[in-house]
Design an enzyme around this catalytic site. Structure first.
Site, PDB file in Angstrom:
ATOM      1  N   PHE A 180      10.102  -1.300 -14.614  1.00  0.00           N
ATOM      2  CA  PHE A 180      10.219  -0.108 -13.782  1.00  0.00           C
ATOM      3  C   PHE A 180       9.152  -0.103 -12.697  1.00  0.00           C
ATOM      4  O   PHE A 180       7.967  -0.345 -12.984  1.00  0.00           O
ATOM      5  CB  PHE A 180      10.002   1.162 -14.617  1.00  0.00           C
ATOM      6  N   ASP A 181       9.556   0.197 -11.478  1.00  0.00           N
ATOM      7  CA  ASP A 181       8.576   0.628 -10.487  1.00  0.00           C
ATOM      8  C   ASP A 181       8.242   2.082 -10.799  1.00  0.00           C
ATOM      9  O   ASP A 181       9.117   2.843 -11.226  1.00  0.00           O
ATOM     10  CB  ASP A 181       9.157   0.517  -9.078  1.00  0.00           C
ATOM     11  N   LYS A 182       6.999   2.483 -10.605  1.00  0.00           N
ATOM     12  CA  LYS A 182       6.618   3.860 -10.963  1.00  0.00           C
ATOM     13  C   LYS A 182       7.052   4.874  -9.913  1.00  0.00           C
ATOM     14  O   LYS A 182       7.868   5.764 -10.170  1.00  0.00           O
ATOM     15  CB  LYS A 182       5.103   3.977 -11.181  1.00  0.00           C
ATOM     16  N   LYS A 216       4.591  -7.727  -7.329  1.00  0.00           N
ATOM     17  CA  LYS A 216       5.674  -7.235  -8.193  1.00  0.00           C
ATOM     18  C   LYS A 216       6.696  -8.344  -8.422  1.00  0.00           C
ATOM     19  O   LYS A 216       7.136  -8.575  -9.549  1.00  0.00           O
ATOM     20  CB  LYS A 216       6.346  -6.014  -7.556  1.00  0.00           C
TER      21      LYS A 216
END
Length: 345
Positions: free
Chosen positions: A87-89, A269
């Site tokens: 997940f990206d926050k 990322k």
């Protein structure tokens, strides 16, 4: 095309000559053309070729009705095999509706209102959610910040922040990656980070003069989604964020996530996702921003929300139309159900 579809087609091709041989054997033994023809009539190769793409098309149609757009059969197959979700926050686990929570001045000659005013002068130029939060806070405090914007040359550096020149001095507002010495604000930074706030650093003339703590509320369905993913047997859930370690730890704790990477840049990322894949994981990456696009491309399957950036929707293989993270569960279950049906066929 899904890999299992190609496999089904190869199986179908192998069956055809076997059926002709069997029909010939029946004719030789019985000398009955009808019986030989009946062997050919029960040939399953046509059904095998049809069953797989029909199952995939049905699954894609079912997903569309459930607000999950899957862009091809191959991605349904990958969804069924996913064991790691990244997940990206910001904007994914959080609502992407940040608000300024606290302003801290580190200069006795510069009150907090002036720190906020300077920050708003820079953020006025960029329609970023964090920038809008700063500008809105300045407007609510009745601070005039537009008057200097035409006197300054604004430079925006992705994943770092904004640099400008006001009153003959270089002014920088952004993350700690911007090259400003932040050691003078360790105590204040720790206090803001422990509350889960994202921190903006304001420096004037190369000297840190203030901190701004920005709060981005967690999506109401985030905790439920993570719990449901674990119930599906997803063995690893990882959160990626550009926030510092303490902020990331506070947010991860609230979400029930044990594994996270803090303080990373957009290209890092993608590197994290690639490293997970090299370790043998089947990775689903979900993010919604321009900065998430490289990571979405690097994953086995990329997922985004309908209100994500245009490039994220273009790159991702799955789009959650209703902007509800719980649809991620629907996507995974849809992929698994489709593959079960194909194997059954």
């Amino acid at each position: 095309k899904a890999g299992i579809q190609s496999k089904a087609e190869r199986w179908a091709d192998r069956i055809v000559p076997l059926h002709f041989i069997l029909a010939a054997v029946v004719w030789l033994l019985t000398r009955n053309a009808n019986r030989a023809a009946s062997v050919l009539m029960v040939d399953f190769s046509c059904a095998l070729r049809l069953a797989t793409p029909l199952a995939i098309l049905t699954a894609m149609r079912t997903g569309t009705h459930a607000s999950v757009v899957v862009k091809g059969g191959r991605y349904l197959e990958v969804l069924s095999e996913v064991d790691t979700v990244v997940f990206d926050k910001t904007g994914t686990l959080t609502e992407s509706a940040p608000k300024l929570s606290q302003v801290v001045s580190l200069d006795p000659d510069l009150p907090e209102r002036e720190v906020l005013r300077l920050a708003a002068c820079l953020e006025e130029h960029f329609p970023h959610p964090v920038g809008r939060a700063v500008v809105k806070a300045a407007e609510e405090s009745f601070l005039v910040h537009e008057q200097e914007k035409h006197d300054a040359q604004i430079n925006y550096i992705v994943a770092h922040g904004i640099a400008s020149s006001l009153g003959g001095q270089r002014v920088v507002l952004g993350s700690r990656h911007f090259g400003v010495d932040v050691s003078a604000a360790v105590a204040q930074r720790e206090r803001l980070a422990s509350r889960g706030l994202s921190i903006l650093y304001l420096a004037v003339g190369g000297r840190l003069v203030g901190l701004l703590g920005v709060e981005d509320p967690i999506r109401r369905e985030s905790i439920e989604t993570i719990r449901m993913l674990r119930s599906l047997g997803i063995r690893r859930i990882v959160m990626l964020t550009g926030d510092d370690q303490k902020t990331a730890a506070a947010v991860a704790s609230r979400l029930g996530i044990d594994e996270f990477r803090a303080g990373i840049l957009p290209h890092e990322k993608a590197q994290t996702v690639q490293a997970l894949r090299r370790s043998g994981a089947k990775v689903l990456m979900i993010g919604d921003g321009v900065n998430d696009s490289p990571a979405l491309s690097a994953a086995d399957v990329g997922v985004t929300l309908a209100d994500g950036a245009d490039i994220a929707r273009e790159v991702a293989e799955v789009v959650l139309v209703n902007n509800d993270l719980r649809l991620l569960i629907v996507a995974v279950e849809l992929g698994r159900a489709c593959m079960r049906r194909i194997r059954q066929n």
